[in-house]
Design an enzyme around this catalytic site. Structure first.
Site, PDB file in Angstrom:
ATOM      1  N   GLU A 200       0.850  -1.189   0.000  1.00  0.00           N
ATOM      2  CA  GLU A 200       0.000   0.000   0.000  1.00  0.00           C
ATOM      3  C   GLU A 200       0.879   1.231   0.000  1.00  0.00           C
ATOM      4  O   GLU A 200       2.091   1.162   0.223  1.00  0.00           O
ATOM      5  CB  GLU A 200      -0.982  -0.017   1.194  1.00  0.00           C
ATOM      6  CG  GLU A 200      -0.331   0.053   2.547  1.00  0.00           C
ATOM      7  CD  GLU A 200      -1.332  -0.141   3.698  1.00  0.00           C
ATOM      8  OE1 GLU A 200      -2.432  -0.688   3.494  1.00  0.00           O
ATOM      9  OE2 GLU A 200      -0.992   0.260   4.819  1.00  0.00           O
ATOM     10  N   ASN A 235       7.846   0.920  13.988  1.00  0.00           N
ATOM     11  CA  ASN A 235       6.401   0.732  13.836  1.00  0.00           C
ATOM     12  C   ASN A 235       5.749   0.119  15.071  1.00  0.00           C
ATOM     13  O   ASN A 235       4.682  -0.463  14.993  1.00  0.00           O
ATOM     14  CB  ASN A 235       6.074  -0.122  12.606  1.00  0.00           C
ATOM     15  CG  ASN A 235       6.629   0.505  11.342  1.00  0.00           C
ATOM     16  OD1 ASN A 235       6.446   1.689  11.125  1.00  0.00           O
ATOM     17  ND2 ASN A 235       7.320  -0.279  10.540  1.00  0.00           N
ATOM     18  N   GLU A 275      -7.748   0.906  13.925  1.00  0.00           N
ATOM     19  CA  GLU A 275      -6.580   1.776  13.793  1.00  0.00           C
ATOM     20  C   GLU A 275      -6.630   2.541  12.480  1.00  0.00           C
ATOM     21  O   GLU A 275      -6.923   1.964  11.429  1.00  0.00           O
ATOM     22  CB  GLU A 275      -5.287   0.946  13.839  1.00  0.00           C
ATOM     23  CG  GLU A 275      -5.075   0.220  15.157  1.00  0.00           C
ATOM     24  CD  GLU A 275      -3.689  -0.410  15.273  1.00  0.00           C
ATOM     25  OE1 GLU A 275      -3.180  -0.492  16.396  1.00  0.00           O
ATOM     26  OE2 GLU A 275      -3.129  -0.838  14.237  1.00  0.00           O
ATOM     27  N   GLU A 288      -5.988  -1.215  10.252  1.00  0.00           N
ATOM     28  CA  GLU A 288      -6.355  -2.576  10.623  1.00  0.00           C
ATOM     29  C   GLU A 288      -7.260  -2.509  11.844  1.00  0.00           C
ATOM     30  O   GLU A 288      -7.345  -1.473  12.508  1.00  0.00           O
ATOM     31  CB  GLU A 288      -5.106  -3.406  10.973  1.00  0.00           C
ATOM     32  CG  GLU A 288      -4.361  -2.879  12.188  1.00  0.00           C
ATOM     33  CD  GLU A 288      -3.420  -3.904  12.798  1.00  0.00           C
ATOM     34  OE1 GLU A 288      -3.540  -5.100  12.492  1.00  0.00           O
ATOM     35  OE2 GLU A 288      -2.581  -3.509  13.619  1.00  0.00           O
ATOM     36  N   ASN A 290      -7.841  -4.342  15.489  1.00  0.00           N
ATOM     37  CA  ASN A 290      -7.327  -5.296  16.465  1.00  0.00           C
ATOM     38  C   ASN A 290      -8.506  -5.813  17.271  1.00  0.00           C
ATOM     39  O   ASN A 290      -9.163  -5.058  17.981  1.00  0.00           O
ATOM     40  CB  ASN A 290      -6.286  -4.626  17.357  1.00  0.00           C
ATOM     41  CG  ASN A 290      -5.011  -4.308  16.583  1.00  0.00           C
ATOM     42  OD1 ASN A 290      -4.658  -5.025  15.634  1.00  0.00           O
ATOM     43  ND2 ASN A 290      -4.336  -3.247  16.951  1.00  0.00           N
ATOM     44  N   PHE A 348      17.530   0.974  20.514  1.00  0.00           N
ATOM     45  CA  PHE A 348      16.417   0.278  21.185  1.00  0.00           C
ATOM     46  C   PHE A 348      16.514  -1.241  21.070  1.00  0.00           C
ATOM     47  O   PHE A 348      15.517  -1.937  20.976  1.00  0.00           O
ATOM     48  CB  PHE A 348      15.064   0.760  20.644  1.00  0.00           C
ATOM     49  CG  PHE A 348      14.892   2.246  20.692  1.00  0.00           C
ATOM     50  CD1 PHE A 348      14.596   2.878  21.888  1.00  0.00           C
ATOM     51  CD2 PHE A 348      15.039   3.025  19.554  1.00  0.00           C
ATOM     52  CE1 PHE A 348      14.448   4.260  21.952  1.00  0.00           C
ATOM     53  CE2 PHE A 348      14.896   4.414  19.612  1.00  0.00           C
ATOM     54  CZ  PHE A 348      14.598   5.023  20.808  1.00  0.00           C
TER      55      PHE A 348
HETATM   56  P1  ADP Z   1      -1.150  -2.800  20.385  1.00  0.00           P
HETATM   57  O1  ADP Z   1      -1.719  -1.786  19.476  1.00  0.00           O
HETATM   58  O2  ADP Z   1      -2.133  -3.429  21.305  1.00  0.00           O
HETATM   59  O3  ADP Z   1       0.055  -2.324  21.037  1.00  0.00           O
HETATM   60  P2  ADP Z   1       0.647  -4.481  18.958  1.00  0.00           P
HETATM   61  O4  ADP Z   1       0.475  -4.708  17.506  1.00  0.00           O
HETATM   62  O5  ADP Z   1       1.767  -3.624  19.388  1.00  0.00           O
HETATM   63  O6  ADP Z   1      -0.746  -3.934  19.403  1.00  0.00           O
HETATM   64  O7  ADP Z   1       0.725  -5.872  19.695  1.00  0.00           O
HETATM   65  C1  ADP Z   1       0.328  -6.074  21.037  1.00  0.00           C
HETATM   66  C2  ADP Z   1       1.014  -7.268  21.606  1.00  0.00           C
HETATM   67  O8  ADP Z   1       0.673  -8.440  20.923  1.00  0.00           O
HETATM   68  C3  ADP Z   1       2.493  -7.156  21.575  1.00  0.00           C
HETATM   69  O9  ADP Z   1       2.941  -7.671  22.771  1.00  0.00           O
HETATM   70  C4  ADP Z   1       2.896  -7.998  20.402  1.00  0.00           C
HETATM   71  O10 ADP Z   1       4.146  -8.560  20.624  1.00  0.00           O
HETATM   72  C5  ADP Z   1       1.817  -9.030  20.387  1.00  0.00           C
HETATM   73  N1  ADP Z   1       1.432  -9.437  19.047  1.00  0.00           N
HETATM   74  C6  ADP Z   1       0.731  -8.740  18.152  1.00  0.00           C
HETATM   75  N2  ADP Z   1       0.511  -9.451  17.071  1.00  0.00           N
HETATM   76  C7  ADP Z   1       1.085 -10.638  17.259  1.00  0.00           C
HETATM   77  C8  ADP Z   1       1.183 -11.831  16.498  1.00  0.00           C
HETATM   78  N3  ADP Z   1       0.643 -11.936  15.311  1.00  0.00           N
HETATM   79  N4  ADP Z   1       1.856 -12.863  17.019  1.00  0.00           N
HETATM   80  C9  ADP Z   1       2.400 -12.765  18.247  1.00  0.00           C
HETATM   81  N5  ADP Z   1       2.316 -11.677  19.024  1.00  0.00           N
HETATM   82  C10 ADP Z   1       1.681 -10.626  18.540  1.00  0.00           C
HETATM   83  P1  ADP Z   2       0.621  -4.029  13.068  1.00  0.00           P
HETATM   84  O1  ADP Z   2      -0.392  -5.100  12.837  1.00  0.00           O
HETATM   85  O2  ADP Z   2       1.991  -4.562  13.094  1.00  0.00           O
HETATM   86  O3  ADP Z   2       0.262  -3.169  14.216  1.00  0.00           O
HETATM   87  P2  ADP Z   2      -0.203  -1.824  11.362  1.00  0.00           P
HETATM   88  O4  ADP Z   2      -0.771  -1.973   9.995  1.00  0.00           O
HETATM   89  O5  ADP Z   2      -1.150  -1.458  12.442  1.00  0.00           O
HETATM   90  O6  ADP Z   2       0.559  -3.149  11.730  1.00  0.00           O
HETATM   91  O7  ADP Z   2       0.966  -0.775  11.302  1.00  0.00           O
HETATM   92  C1  ADP Z   2       1.815  -0.507  12.386  1.00  0.00           C
HETATM   93  C2  ADP Z   2       2.414   0.891  12.236  1.00  0.00           C
HETATM   94  O8  ADP Z   2       3.146   0.992  11.008  1.00  0.00           O
HETATM   95  C3  ADP Z   2       1.392   2.006  12.158  1.00  0.00           C
HETATM   96  O9  ADP Z   2       1.024   2.455  13.425  1.00  0.00           O
HETATM   97  C4  ADP Z   2       2.121   3.061  11.371  1.00  0.00           C
HETATM   98  O10 ADP Z   2       3.009   3.769  12.181  1.00  0.00           O
HETATM   99  C5  ADP Z   2       2.956   2.272  10.413  1.00  0.00           C
HETATM  100  N1  ADP Z   2       2.263   2.099   9.128  1.00  0.00           N
HETATM  101  C6  ADP Z   2       1.547   1.038   8.725  1.00  0.00           C
HETATM  102  N2  ADP Z   2       1.070   1.211   7.478  1.00  0.00           N
HETATM  103  C7  ADP Z   2       1.483   2.421   7.079  1.00  0.00           C
HETATM  104  C8  ADP Z   2       1.322   3.181   5.870  1.00  0.00           C
HETATM  105  N3  ADP Z   2       0.643   2.703   4.833  1.00  0.00           N
HETATM  106  N4  ADP Z   2       1.887   4.400   5.803  1.00  0.00           N
HETATM  107  C9  ADP Z   2       2.590   4.896   6.854  1.00  0.00           C
HETATM  108  N5  ADP Z   2       2.784   4.230   7.991  1.00  0.00           N
HETATM  109  C10 ADP Z   2       2.243   3.004   8.116  1.00  0.00           C
HETATM  110 MG    MG Z   3      -1.396  -2.048  14.393  1.00  0.00          MG
END
Ligand code: ADP
Ligand code: ADP
Ligand code: MG
Length: 685
Positions: A200, A235, A275, A288, A290, A348
């Site tokens: 995307e 991210n 989100e 997405e 959650n 980090f």
């Molecule tokens: P949030 O927006 O709740 O912070 P995150 O995407 O950061 O969502 O994930 C929340 C927690 O779930 C984190 O501890 C991450 O490591 C875990 N997590 C998210 N997606 C997965 C996945 N597909 N498999 C394993 N752990 C995941």
């Molecule tokens: P995850 O399931 O790992 O949380 P997300 O799709 O929610 O994946 O994306 C995690 C982060 O990555 C977002 O909070 C944003 O900061 C960045 N991101 C994802 N998609 C985009 C995009 N198309 N353009 C810019 N930033 C993005």
């Molecule tokens: Mg996300």
């Protein structure tokens, strides 16, 4: 209502769920891996069942064992927390088949939203605005390049099954797409067992703003306003707040309505989060959904007064929502800092180790009306291992407005004492004082833009440096009083630095007036010089040191203007050398009587051993792959090996052209930080 529930998770979120269940009069069952047998969540629950194993795969992801644990204990429902099984539709289905309630959404909603490609299609159909891009699986690198060219750069390559910031790569060019496509696929396959990726548009410097929704099984759905989570590294979110400093009421309402529309489209119930990324013009795009309780849910609880876990449990038990949209307001401002076991000074990188000291600030309502909350799942003596998420705690503050909430957060971070493990408190403190963060002008690029060469700590202002020097002087003086009946009154404070000229100006001479051994001291201070000279200022300093932690509270009053400044910092002493930590600043100084200080330049500096001919593991992790062999000549920038740590594959590259002299580790090894992976020799030798 349920009489007993099982929590299929660990750490802070398991503890947090247990607390609410207990307050509702519900019995709790914990499950745990072998290394977690004494973990906080196990101690807190009424009962605990061992799942065995170490890795998530061997323990918390064992759906069958968790169902058996419910049957064995009579738990009627399972709360999955976040991560682990929380977004596995098959788990929710299996629970249903065994007559166990899932404290979460229906399985088909999880399935529909768990896949980024499918959820994007669904969102589009429901009239929700999505990020422009190709909504379908990409089969080859060539196809990826063609699609990226059509979308226009930059683009983001994303794992359809992705989560936790894993399996995504930004590409600025066709070459980037080719390599990014391969790494995103490999990361997706190893993390999610599913290598489908899509592409995307990458929205440049957007804000991440998400809407919390809550729905019951009777067709009611409300939103609980937004959270802004733009402060991210890799991210992944680090600091979240509610409300967002960016949203106006119209945008908030529009986002809330779209979020509800999407939830209704999949017959959602329970808590969930939609989100969005929001561009500078307040255009918002669905990212997405959650389908679980989100890590940062406390900030929503703090501004709405709802307990999301309680609401989830009630919904799962079949109750109707107790609130209507018009009941939900925004009260004050809430901040959350995620405390991670990681090294902020080394990009980090995850850290592991034992919490030899762990003293979080007290959770309470303060006299000024603000509040401190700390969601944690560890205690002093616990170990943060490589097996699970490196989050140690979620420190939250609440106050009437954003600046007061930030002020409360700063003090809560100052108050947090943690030793034995690398952690990101210095970084969090630095952000809480960062001018751009304070202005609210943030984006997901904030960390990359503001810390271009990585976080190097905060350079203190001259005034702050003087005050920190004074705190060291006062601590040294009190220390000397404890050890001797007639200590000297005069101290030279000489800061230690790689570049002595740079900080020499800050060195201090501090002459304490004769005083009893109590907390309040008065002194004359002047810039340090070999002979007593220069301007002298009179100050008072009051310091309170904790007996068993490095925490020091100090108040410094300048007699000139009678202004008092307050500090809570951390102080360590090693012989006559002191280390002081305050809000992202770390200073080292010698505190010595002036006649000894004047001889200091005769002392030999310590020279660190040369380790430039070795590749050291920069973080604890799993050595996935070695890309070179003994005797190979490698070029600068060439990838030597890949180390996977917690959430990321990290490629370690050659800094300069050289020959591989020996390889000291093998693929599959679990390495600790600074473990030697290989040795280098001169390329021509
Ligand atoms: P949030 O927006 O709740 O912070 P995150 O995407 O950061 O969502 O994930 C929340 C927690 O779930 C984190 O501890 C991450 O490591 C875990 N997590 C998210 N997606 C997965 C996945 N597909 N498999 C394993 N752990 C995941
Ligand atoms: P995850 O399931 O790992 O949380 P997300 O799709 O929610 O994946 O994306 C995690 C982060 O990555 C977002 O909070 C944003 O900061 C960045 N991101 C994802 N998609 C985009 C995009 N198309 N353009 C810019 N930033 C993005
Ligand atoms: Mg996300």
């Amino acid at each position: 209502m349920f009489k007993k529930i099982l929590i299929a998770n660990r750490g802070e979120i398991a503890c947090r769920i247990i607390r609410t269940a207990r307050a509702m009069g519900i019995q709790t069952v914990a499950v745990h891996s072998d290394i977690d047998r004494n973990a906080q969540h196990v101690q807190l629950a009424d009962e605990a069942i061992s799942l065995g194993g170490m890795t998530a795969q061997e323990s918390y992801l064992q759906a069958d064992k968790i169902i058996a644990a419910c049957q064995q204990t009579g738990a009627e429902a399972v709360h999955p927390g976040y991560g682990f099984l929380s977004e596995q539709a098959a788990f929710a289905t299996a629970l249903g088949q065994n007559n166990i309630a899932f404290i979460g959404p229906p399985a088909n909603a999880i399935a529909a939203m768990g896949d980024k490609i499918e959820s994007k299609k669904l969102a589009k159909a429901a009239g929700v605005s999505t990020v422009p891009g190709h909504v379908g699986v990409i089969e080859t690198a060539a196809e990826a390049v063609k699609i990226a060219n059509d979308i226009g750069y930059p683009v983001m390559i994303k794992a359809s099954a992705g989560g936790g910031g894993k399996g995504m790569r930004i590409a600025h060019s066709a070459e980037d797409v080719e390599t990014g496509y391969a790494t995103a696929m490999r990361e997706a396959a190893s993390s999610f067992g599913d290598d489908r990726v899509f592409i995307e548009k990458f929205i440049t410097s957007p804000r991440h703003i998400e809407i919390q929704i809550l729905a019951d099984q009777h067709g009611n759905c409300i939103h609980l306003n937004e959270r802004e989570c733009s402060i991210q590294r890799r991210n992944q979110k680090v600091i979240e707040e509610a409300p967002s400093p960016f949203l106006d009421e119209t945008t908030r309402q529009a986002m809330g309505e779209e979020a509800i529309r999407l939830a209704m489209a999949v017959d959602y119930h329970s808590a969930g989060t939609v989100e969005f990324i929001v561009d500078a013009d307040r255009n918002f795009y669905f990212l997405e959904m959650n389908t679980r309780l989100q890590v940062e849910h406390p900030v929503t609880e703090l501004i709405t007064g709802l307990d999301l876990v309680e609401e989830m449990i009630r919904v799962a038990a079949g109750e109707t929502l107790r609130h209507q949209q018009s009941d939900i307001g925004i009260n004050g401002w809430a901040m959350e800092s995620r405390l991670y076991a990681e090294d902020p000074y080394r990009n980090f990188m995850p850290a592991i180790g034992r919490l030899s000291l762990y003293r979080p600030p007290e959770e309470k309502h303060h006299d000024d009306g603000s509040l401190t909350r700390n969601d944690t799942g560890v205690a002093e003596g616990d170990t943060i291992s490589i097996y699970y998420d490196p989050m140690i705690a979620k420190l939250c503050s609440w106050a009437v407005d954003r600046s007061a909430a930030i002020g409360r957060m700063r003090v809560a971070l100052d108050d947090f004492v943690m030793r034995g493990i690398g952690h990101n408190i210095p970084f969090l403190s630095a952000v809480m004082e960062h001018q751009r963060f304070l202005s609210g002008d943030i984006s997901t690029a904030f960390i990359d833009e503001e810390y271009k060469d990585g976080f190097q700590g905060v350079a203190p202002s001259p005034d702050r440096m003087r005050d920190l020097g004074l705190i060291i002087a006062a601590a040294a003086h009190k220390d000397a009083q404890r050890q001797s009946s007639s200590p000297g009154q005069d101290w030279a404070i000489q800061f230690v630095t790689d570049d002595p000229a740079q900080m020499a100006d800050a060195n201090l001479r501090c002459s304490f007036h004769l005083c009893q051994q109590d907390t309040a001291l008065t002194a004359d201070i002047s810039p340090y010089a070999d002979t007593a000279a220069g301007t002298t200022d009179a100050i008072s300093i009051e310091i309170h040191q904790s007996a068993d932690t490095p925490r020091v509270a100090a108040s410094i009053t300048d007699h000139k203007d009678d202004k008092t400044r307050h500090y809570i910092c951390q102080l360590h002493k090693n012989k006559d050398s002191w280390q002081i930590y305050y809000r992202g600043t770390h200073l080292a100084a010698h505190a010595r009587p002036p006649h000894i200080a004047s001889l200091a330049h005769y002392m030999k500096p310590v020279i660190a051993p040369d380790r430039s001919n070795m590749l050291l593991c920069p973080m604890p992790g799993n050595l996935v792959k070695i890309m070179v062999a003994d005797g190979d000549v490698v070029e600068a920038g060439q990838t030597l090996c890949i180390v996977e740590a917690m959430k990321m594959e990290n490629a370690l590259v050659a800094e300069k052209r050289c020959r591989i002299d020996s390889i000291e580790a093998k693929a599959g090894d679990i390495l600790s930080v600074d473990a030697v992976i290989m040795r280098f020799a001169d390329a021509n030798a």
